[in-house]
Design an enzyme around this catalytic site. Structure first.
Site, PDB file in Angstrom:
ATOM      1  N   GLU A  91       0.658  -1.292  -0.360  1.00  0.00           N
ATOM      2  CA  GLU A  91       0.154  -0.034   0.157  1.00  0.00           C
ATOM      3  C   GLU A  91       0.899   1.048  -0.138  1.00  0.00           C
ATOM      4  O   GLU A  91       1.670   1.230   1.450  1.00  0.00           O
ATOM      5  CB  GLU A  91      -0.974   0.126   1.222  1.00  0.00           C
ATOM      6  CG  GLU A  91      -1.249  -1.168   1.436  1.00  0.00           C
ATOM      7  CD  GLU A  91      -2.371  -1.163   2.496  1.00  0.00           C
ATOM      8  OE1 GLU A  91      -2.417   0.039   3.203  1.00  0.00           O
ATOM      9  OE2 GLU A  91      -3.744  -1.902   2.920  1.00  0.00           O
ATOM     10  N   ALA A  94       6.780  24.478   6.216  1.00  0.00           N
ATOM     11  CA  ALA A  94       7.107  24.279   5.887  1.00  0.00           C
ATOM     12  C   ALA A  94       5.357  23.714   5.294  1.00  0.00           C
ATOM     13  O   ALA A  94       4.429  24.730   4.921  1.00  0.00           O
ATOM     14  CB  ALA A  94       6.752  22.495   6.989  1.00  0.00           C
ATOM     15  N   GLU A 139       4.362  31.629   5.430  1.00  0.00           N
ATOM     16  CA  GLU A 139       3.878  31.016   7.164  1.00  0.00           C
ATOM     17  C   GLU A 139       4.236  32.183   8.386  1.00  0.00           C
ATOM     18  O   GLU A 139       3.632  32.005   9.700  1.00  0.00           O
ATOM     19  CB  GLU A 139       4.366  29.419   7.524  1.00  0.00           C
ATOM     20  CG  GLU A 139       2.916  28.739   6.869  1.00  0.00           C
ATOM     21  CD  GLU A 139       4.118  27.439   6.724  1.00  0.00           C
ATOM     22  OE1 GLU A 139       5.069  27.297   7.967  1.00  0.00           O
ATOM     23  OE2 GLU A 139       3.267  26.547   6.894  1.00  0.00           O
ATOM     24  N   SER A 143       8.310   8.918   5.478  1.00  0.00           N
ATOM     25  CA  SER A 143       7.978   7.271   5.421  1.00  0.00           C
ATOM     26  C   SER A 143       7.839   6.334   5.048  1.00  0.00           C
ATOM     27  O   SER A 143       7.201   6.484   4.114  1.00  0.00           O
ATOM     28  CB  SER A 143       5.931   8.241   6.067  1.00  0.00           C
ATOM     29  OG  SER A 143       5.944   8.344   7.291  1.00  0.00           O
ATOM     30  N   PRO A 144       8.912   6.241   4.628  1.00  0.00           N
ATOM     31  CA  PRO A 144       9.270   5.251   3.657  1.00  0.00           C
ATOM     32  C   PRO A 144       9.474   4.325   3.474  1.00  0.00           C
ATOM     33  O   PRO A 144       8.829   3.070   2.626  1.00  0.00           O
ATOM     34  CB  PRO A 144      11.229   5.372   3.196  1.00  0.00           C
ATOM     35  CG  PRO A 144      11.574   5.832   4.861  1.00  0.00           C
ATOM     36  CD  PRO A 144      10.414   6.485   5.602  1.00  0.00           C
ATOM     37  N   GLY A 145       8.695   3.019   4.207  1.00  0.00           N
ATOM     38  CA  GLY A 145       7.758   2.552   4.686  1.00  0.00           C
ATOM     39  C   GLY A 145       6.796   2.185   3.952  1.00  0.00           C
ATOM     40  O   GLY A 145       6.187   1.663   3.295  1.00  0.00           O
ATOM     41  N   GLU A 192       7.348  10.461   0.126  1.00  0.00           N
ATOM     42  CA  GLU A 192       7.218  11.812   0.449  1.00  0.00           C
ATOM     43  C   GLU A 192       8.695  12.112   0.758  1.00  0.00           C
ATOM     44  O   GLU A 192       9.438  11.149   1.131  1.00  0.00           O
ATOM     45  CB  GLU A 192       6.668  12.795   1.299  1.00  0.00           C
ATOM     46  CG  GLU A 192       6.767  13.728   1.706  1.00  0.00           C
ATOM     47  CD  GLU A 192       5.587  14.113   3.272  1.00  0.00           C
ATOM     48  OE1 GLU A 192       5.455  15.038   3.189  1.00  0.00           O
ATOM     49  OE2 GLU A 192       5.408  13.505   3.600  1.00  0.00           O
ATOM     50  N   GLU A 245      -5.780  29.017   3.345  1.00  0.00           N
ATOM     51  CA  GLU A 245      -7.374  30.275   3.856  1.00  0.00           C
ATOM     52  C   GLU A 245      -7.153  29.291   5.364  1.00  0.00           C
ATOM     53  O   GLU A 245      -8.212  30.101   5.916  1.00  0.00           O
ATOM     54  CB  GLU A 245      -8.313  30.441   3.517  1.00  0.00           C
ATOM     55  CG  GLU A 245      -8.494  29.208   2.628  1.00  0.00           C
ATOM     56  CD  GLU A 245      -9.577  29.199   1.377  1.00  0.00           C
ATOM     57  OE1 GLU A 245     -10.514  28.509   1.262  1.00  0.00           O
ATOM     58  OE2 GLU A 245      -9.750  30.954   1.222  1.00  0.00           O
ATOM     59  N   GLU A 287      -5.260  27.467   7.335  1.00  0.00           N
ATOM     60  CA  GLU A 287      -5.040  27.166   7.921  1.00  0.00           C
ATOM     61  C   GLU A 287      -4.251  28.643   9.040  1.00  0.00           C
ATOM     62  O   GLU A 287      -4.372  29.692   8.559  1.00  0.00           O
ATOM     63  CB  GLU A 287      -3.338  27.668   7.438  1.00  0.00           C
ATOM     64  CG  GLU A 287      -1.918  26.646   7.857  1.00  0.00           C
ATOM     65  CD  GLU A 287      -0.571  26.556   7.036  1.00  0.00           C
ATOM     66  OE1 GLU A 287      -0.624  25.329   6.644  1.00  0.00           O
ATOM     67  OE2 GLU A 287      -0.413  27.196   5.743  1.00  0.00           O
TER      68      GLU A 287
END
Length: 182
Positions: free
Chosen positions: A39, A77, A97, A114-116, A120, A141, A143
């Site tokens: 997945e 970020a 920000e 999250s390489p599993g 990303e 808008e 945030e």
């Protein structure tokens, strides 16, 4: 012992295509010849910025994160837009920000989040020689952000107490500590 750990993709089914992520199921052939399902989430990538003030403090943002149902303290970020270079994303996100610009924006390192299950990659930058922008670009808008200025020691304490809870910010604090020693 195996010399090659690569999993060969045999078939990919897209279950969801969203604004930020896509979810896929892949059938793979394992190095030993067996088959498995993976997945996987695809993401366009992101940047994270360590803004350093002239006093040597780090500017952090405090915001609610629905995925965790809690407020977090993080470095600024954001997601890379289509056809946008990561350094331009860093400059844009810093302005949106924090309302700040930087005369010096330096690439530090890229890392997987999250390489599993996700592809990303976050590109980490340090922003120095900050200045206030008179009419900064508006942020997202949906945030709601509060700014904090902290010393490295205070940031390390926020990691220790769990207020800084996300990996990108904890990782960035290590880099900021190293950079400020120079």
């Amino acid at each position: 012992m195996l010399d090659n750990y690569e999993e060969k993709s045999l078939k990919r089914e897209t279950l969801y295509n969203g604004k930020i992520i896509s979810l896929h199921i892949e059938d793979v052939e394992l190095p030993d010849g067996n088959h498995a399902k993976r997945e996987l989430i695809t993401h366009p990538g992101a940047v994270a910025i360590i803004p350093i003030t002239s006093e040597g403090k780090i500017i952090l943002v405090k915001q609610y994160r629905k995925a965790l149902n809690r407020t977090l303290v993080e470095i600024p970020a954001g997601r890379i837009e289509v056809d946008e270079a990561p350094q331009l994303t860093a400059i844009r996100e810093l302005e949106e920000e924090t309302g700040m610009g930087a005369k010096k924006v330096t690439y530090l390192q890229s890392f997987a989040t999250s390489p599993g299950f996700a592809d990303e990659i976050i590109h980490l930058y340090i922003a120095e020689e900050l200045f206030e922008i008179e009419n900064p670009a508006a942020g997202d808008e949906d945030e709601f952000i509060e700014l904090l200025e902290v010393t490295i020691a205070e940031a390390e304490n926020l990691v220790a107490t769990g207020e800084i809870f996300d990996a990108k910010t904890a990782f960035a604090i290590l880099f900021a500590k190293h950079e400020l020693k120079k």
